[in-house]
Design a protein around this motif. Structure first.
Motif, PDB file in Angstrom:
ATOM      1  N   GLY A   1       0.772  -1.069  -0.083  1.00 41.22           N
ATOM      2  CA  GLY A   1       0.052  -0.053  -0.118  1.00 41.22           C
ATOM      3  C   GLY A   1       0.758   1.384  -0.069  1.00 41.22           C
ATOM      4  N   CYS A   2       0.319   2.345  -0.550  1.00 42.96           N
ATOM      5  CA  CYS A   2       0.927   3.655  -0.599  1.00 42.96           C
ATOM      6  C   CYS A   2       0.098   4.735  -0.823  1.00 42.96           C
ATOM      7  CB  CYS A   2       1.883   3.621  -1.549  1.00 42.96           C
ATOM      8  SG  CYS A   2       1.093   3.702  -3.405  1.00 42.96           S
ATOM      9  N   ASP A   3       0.308   5.908  -0.295  1.00 40.91           N
ATOM     10  CA  ASP A   3      -0.699   7.382  -0.359  1.00 40.91           C
ATOM     11  C   ASP A   3       0.243   8.315  -0.432  1.00 40.91           C
ATOM     12  OD1 ASP A   3      -2.915   8.435  -0.555  1.00 40.91           O
ATOM     13  OD2 ASP A   3      -3.260   8.497   1.535  1.00 40.91           O
ATOM     14  N   TRP A   4      -0.101   9.349  -1.138  1.00 42.16           N
ATOM     15  CA  TRP A   4       0.221  10.650  -1.050  1.00 42.16           C
ATOM     16  C   TRP A   4      -0.275  11.639  -0.093  1.00 42.16           C
ATOM     17  CZ3 TRP A   4       3.800  11.809  -5.965  1.00 42.16           C
ATOM     18  CH2 TRP A   4       4.540  12.855  -5.759  1.00 42.16           C
ATOM     19  N   HIS A   5       0.121  12.427   0.608  1.00 41.26           N
ATOM     20  CA  HIS A   5      -0.531  13.315   1.344  1.00 41.26           C
ATOM     21  C   HIS A   5      -1.117  14.362   0.525  1.00 41.26           C
ATOM     22  CE1 HIS A   5      -1.329  16.103   4.781  1.00 41.26           C
ATOM     23  NE2 HIS A   5      -1.306  15.223   5.440  1.00 41.26           N
ATOM     24  N   SER A   6      -2.342  14.929   1.057  1.00 41.96           N
ATOM     25  CA  SER A   6      -3.100  15.833   0.270  1.00 41.96           C
ATOM     26  C   SER A   6      -2.625  17.210   0.404  1.00 41.96           C
ATOM     27  CB  SER A   6      -4.528  15.687   0.756  1.00 41.96           C
ATOM     28  OG  SER A   6      -4.542  16.076   1.971  1.00 41.96           O
ATOM     29  N   SER A   7      -1.583  17.525   1.250  1.00 41.37           N
ATOM     30  CA  SER A   7      -1.115  19.081   1.470  1.00 41.37           C
ATOM     31  C   SER A   7       0.125  19.045   1.779  1.00 41.37           C
ATOM     32  CB  SER A   7      -1.921  19.687   2.310  1.00 41.37           C
ATOM     33  OG  SER A   7      -1.862  19.156   3.717  1.00 41.37           O
ATOM     34  N   LEU A   8       0.738  17.864   2.235  1.00 40.18           N
ATOM     35  CA  LEU A   8       2.250  17.875   2.231  1.00 40.18           C
ATOM     36  C   LEU A   8       3.286  16.974   1.375  1.00 40.18           C
ATOM     37  CD1 LEU A   8       2.083  17.080   6.371  1.00 40.18           C
ATOM     38  CD2 LEU A   8       2.486  19.400   5.055  1.00 40.18           C
ATOM     39  N   GLY A   9       4.496  17.503   1.271  1.00 37.54           N
ATOM     40  CA  GLY A   9       5.218  16.705   0.475  1.00 37.54           C
ATOM     41  C   GLY A   9       5.582  15.274   1.187  1.00 37.54           C
ATOM     42  N   LEU A  10       4.712  14.388   1.326  1.00 42.26           N
ATOM     43  CA  LEU A  10       5.162  13.165   2.231  1.00 42.26           C
ATOM     44  C   LEU A  10       4.336  11.911   1.367  1.00 42.26           C
ATOM     45  CD1 LEU A  10       6.469  12.567   4.730  1.00 42.26           C
ATOM     46  CD2 LEU A  10       4.274  12.893   6.019  1.00 42.26           C
ATOM     47  N   VAL A  11       5.192  11.060   1.372  1.00 41.59           N
ATOM     48  CA  VAL A  11       4.642   9.744   0.852  1.00 41.59           C
ATOM     49  C   VAL A  11       4.616   8.486   1.874  1.00 41.59           C
ATOM     50  CG1 VAL A  11       4.903   7.948  -0.802  1.00 41.59           C
ATOM     51  CG2 VAL A  11       5.042  10.428  -1.463  1.00 41.59           C
ATOM     52  N   VAL A  12       3.569   7.696   1.886  1.00 42.77           N
ATOM     53  CA  VAL A  12       3.687   6.603   2.939  1.00 42.77           C
ATOM     54  C   VAL A  12       3.719   5.384   2.056  1.00 42.77           C
ATOM     55  CG1 VAL A  12       1.533   6.676   3.365  1.00 42.77           C
ATOM     56  CG2 VAL A  12       2.687   5.756   5.130  1.00 42.77           C
ATOM     57  N   SER A  13       4.373   4.253   2.650  1.00 39.67           N
ATOM     58  CA  SER A  13       4.136   2.958   1.935  1.00 39.67           C
ATOM     59  C   SER A  13       4.265   1.929   3.244  1.00 39.67           C
ATOM     60  CB  SER A  13       5.277   2.744   1.096  1.00 39.67           C
ATOM     61  OG  SER A  13       6.572   2.761   1.891  1.00 39.67           O
ATOM     62  N   GLY A  14       3.450   0.868   2.856  1.00 41.15           N
ATOM     63  CA  GLY A  14       3.374  -0.271   3.915  1.00 41.15           C
ATOM     64  C   GLY A  14       3.819  -1.476   3.227  1.00 41.15           C
ATOM     65  N   SER A  15       4.517  -2.422   3.766  1.00 41.13           N
ATOM     66  CA  SER A  15       5.120  -3.762   2.799  1.00 41.13           C
ATOM     67  C   SER A  15       4.748  -4.941   3.559  1.00 41.13           C
ATOM     68  CB  SER A  15       6.524  -3.556   2.748  1.00 41.13           C
ATOM     69  OG  SER A  15       7.033  -4.418   2.228  1.00 41.13           O
ATOM     70  N   LYS A  16       5.162  -6.012   2.926  1.00 40.50           N
ATOM     71  CA  LYS A  16       5.021  -7.164   3.747  1.00 40.50           C
ATOM     72  C   LYS A  16       6.099  -7.572   4.858  1.00 40.50           C
ATOM     73  CE  LYS A  16       3.774 -11.759   1.731  1.00 40.50           C
ATOM     74  NZ  LYS A  16       3.855 -12.759   0.597  1.00 40.50           N
ATOM     75  N   ASP A  17       7.221  -6.688   4.525  1.00 42.28           N
ATOM     76  CA  ASP A  17       8.375  -6.803   5.783  1.00 42.28           C
ATOM     77  C   ASP A  17       7.768  -6.210   6.928  1.00 42.28           C
ATOM     78  OD1 ASP A  17       8.386  -4.172   5.123  1.00 42.28           O
ATOM     79  OD2 ASP A  17      10.303  -4.350   4.294  1.00 42.28           O
ATOM     80  N   ASN A  18       6.472  -5.951   7.238  1.00 38.43           N
ATOM     81  CA  ASN A  18       6.156  -5.496   8.329  1.00 38.43           C
ATOM     82  C   ASN A  18       6.301  -4.003   8.697  1.00 38.43           C
ATOM     83  OD1 ASN A  18       5.627  -8.152   8.644  1.00 38.43           O
ATOM     84  ND2 ASN A  18       7.023  -8.509  10.328  1.00 38.43           N
ATOM     85  N   LEU A  19       7.006  -3.197   7.967  1.00 41.30           N
ATOM     86  CA  LEU A  19       7.550  -1.933   7.820  1.00 41.30           C
ATOM     87  C   LEU A  19       6.507  -0.885   7.161  1.00 41.30           C
ATOM     88  CD1 LEU A  19      11.319  -2.524   7.232  1.00 41.30           C
ATOM     89  CD2 LEU A  19      10.043  -2.386   9.520  1.00 41.30           C
TER      90      LEU A  19
END
Length: 483
Positions: free
Chosen positions: A221-239
């Motif tokens: 999974g991943c997502d791009w913040h709607s107002s900040l220059g920030l990206v998040v990701s979730g992985s099968k490695d629990n991180l």
């Protein structure tokens, strides 16, 4: 067929008619048009007061007003089952999206097809073969002018709203494209894949800008913040990782989960400083981006893997979570305990053993429970195990995706049971709103319907024969005390 059996058959058919519940959706009610017309101005005169209009009919009143931030969030809880939609050729569904006009639902199936469903009447509208392999991700641009989709082979396609295919990135990734997200101004988009990478793309030129490397397994999974220059990701490695999309550097890594991270979503409203992530370790964690740590932990009451989640578009603290067993739960993040709220009044534990956690301190501090004290001492997040509202049999199998209507009054869910289901707000005072198979299970729901029908039938017979006597006594000839 004898006369008695015919009468019994007619009675059963009448019971079945009474058991049917009216499905209602508060969608485009007349009150909306009335709210617009009452503020109409006279165009012939400038700086004139609004003319307005009186309410034309009694039907211009709705039981459920539109979803508003000022209204209680419990009112806008999508808890009532409305409709189930399935294709003739049934396949698992991994992504659903409301179209930009919010009138239809776009569904991508494991067969590589796009299916359009009407969001008001829930009927089938159109179907087309979009990919040759299963589609796992869909995303509309914020402007609503573009659509991108990703499939199992790593291909990403660009579409116009009328589903005209304008570009194809055949080798965007080496493996399945799990999720897609647009930047706030739609100039770039993000893709994550099972090839352990994320990529930032320039949308206008369809070229890769940078690759985000750091995960050691499939990125789910991943997502791009709607107002900040920030990206998040979730992985099968629990991180869970937070990235800077400009140069592709990893800002921080969160090690809170013990199993595969299924979904990561930024808060869509409010102060937009929360991050929700669900995992197969039976938990969902709410992170505060300002502290970069979890402020709440939601534990599944059924000990099931959590596969999908979605923030409410109007009420920023309402969170819906779908499970691998097909259950659907709603939570209010604002109701969870906050560490900072009681940190000043929490007593410090005594080192000599004279004081036990939960007792009053020597300085006269207020008593707190062992639960809150241990949470404060361990600097952990409060654990929430009771849902605001739970639908244990929402789907027969895992819920892979869910999407709220932009107005917030309806929720669409889909998953491994090859069906898409719609949920709306329950009418006030609807006693039979939750006596269905989604809340009670199929067997219990049938029993509840039969019991309700018997009660209704008994009440009618009592009302029609209120003066009749029991047994074989004749009306009007019963003797008190002997009949």
């Amino acid at each position: 067929m004898s006369g008695l059996s015919r009468r019994n058959h007619e009675a059963e058919s009448e019971l079945e008619k009474k058991l049917q519940q009216r499905r209602t959706v508060d969608y485009f009610t007349p009150i909306g048009k009335y709210m617009i017309t009452k503020n109409v101005y006279n165009r012939r005169r400038r700086r004139a007061l609004p003319i307005g209009s009186i309410r034309p009919a009694a039907s211009y009143v709705t039981d459920l007003p539109p979803s508003l931030i000022s209204s209680p969030s419990i009112v806008d809880l999508s808890s009532k089952f409305v409709h189930i939609s399935t294709n003739k050729s049934k396949h698992a569904i991994h992504a659903v999206k409301w179209t930009p006009d919010a009138r239809r639902v776009l569904v991508s199936s494991y067969s590589g097809e796009f299916t359009l469903w009407n969001g008001l009447t829930f009927n089938f509208e159109s179907i087309m073969q979009a990919h040759d392999v299963p589609i796992f991700s869909l995303e509309y641009s914020h402007s609503g002018k573009w659509l991108i989709s990703g499939d199992m082979s790593g291909c990403i396609k660009f579409w116009q709203p009328n589903f005209n295919n304008v570009n194809i990135l055949s080798k965007a990734h080496e493996n399945t494209v799990g999720e897609l997200a647009f930047s706030p101004n739609d100039s770039k988009f993000l893709s994550c894949s099972d090839d352990q990478t994320l990529k930032v793309w320039d949308f206008s030129t369809a070229t890769e800008e940078c690759t985000l490397k750091g995960h050691h397994w499939d990125v789910k999974g991943c997502d791009w913040h709607s107002s900040l220059g920030l990206v998040v990701s979730g992985s099968k490695d629990n991180l869970v990782k937070l990235w800077d999309p400009r140069d592709g550097t990893c800002i921080t890594t969160l090690h809170d989960f013990k199993h595969t991270v299924s979904k990561t979503v930024f808060q869509k409203g409010g102060n937009e400083r929360l991050l929700a992530a669900c995992s197969r370790d039976h938990s969902t964690r709410i992170f505060d981006l300002r502290m970069l740590r979890a402020v709440s932990v939601i534990k599944s009451d059924k000990e099931t893997d959590l596969t999908s989640l979605a923030w409410h578009p109007i009420h920023s603290t309402m969170l819906s979570i779908g499970g691998y067993d097909g259950s659907l739960s709603h939570y209010d993040v604002s109701k969870t305990a906050d560490i900072e709220a009681f940190s000043r009044s929490a007593p410090k534990p005594e080192l000599n053993g004279d004081k036990v956690p939960g007792s009053a301190s020597k300085s006269g501090g207020s008593n707190v429970s062992d639960y809150l004290l241990n949470t404060y001492v361990n600097r952990g997040a409060p654990i929430v195990s009771e849902a605001w509202h739970s639908i244990p049999y929402a789907h027969d199998r895992a819920i892979y995706t869910m999407e709220y209507h932009p107005l917030g009054h309806m929720l669409c869910t889909a998953g491994a049971d090859k069906s898409m289901r719609f949920w709306c707000r329950a009418r006030p005072g609807d006693d039979a709103g939750f006596n269905d198979a989604a809340h009670l299970g199929a067997a219990a729901a049938n029993v509840a319907k039969i019991d309700d029908a018997k009660e209704d039938n008994g009440a009618e017979s009592k009302g029609n024969h209120g003066n009749s006597t029991e047994g074989n006594a004749l009306p009007g000839f019963s003797i008190p005390g002997f009949s």
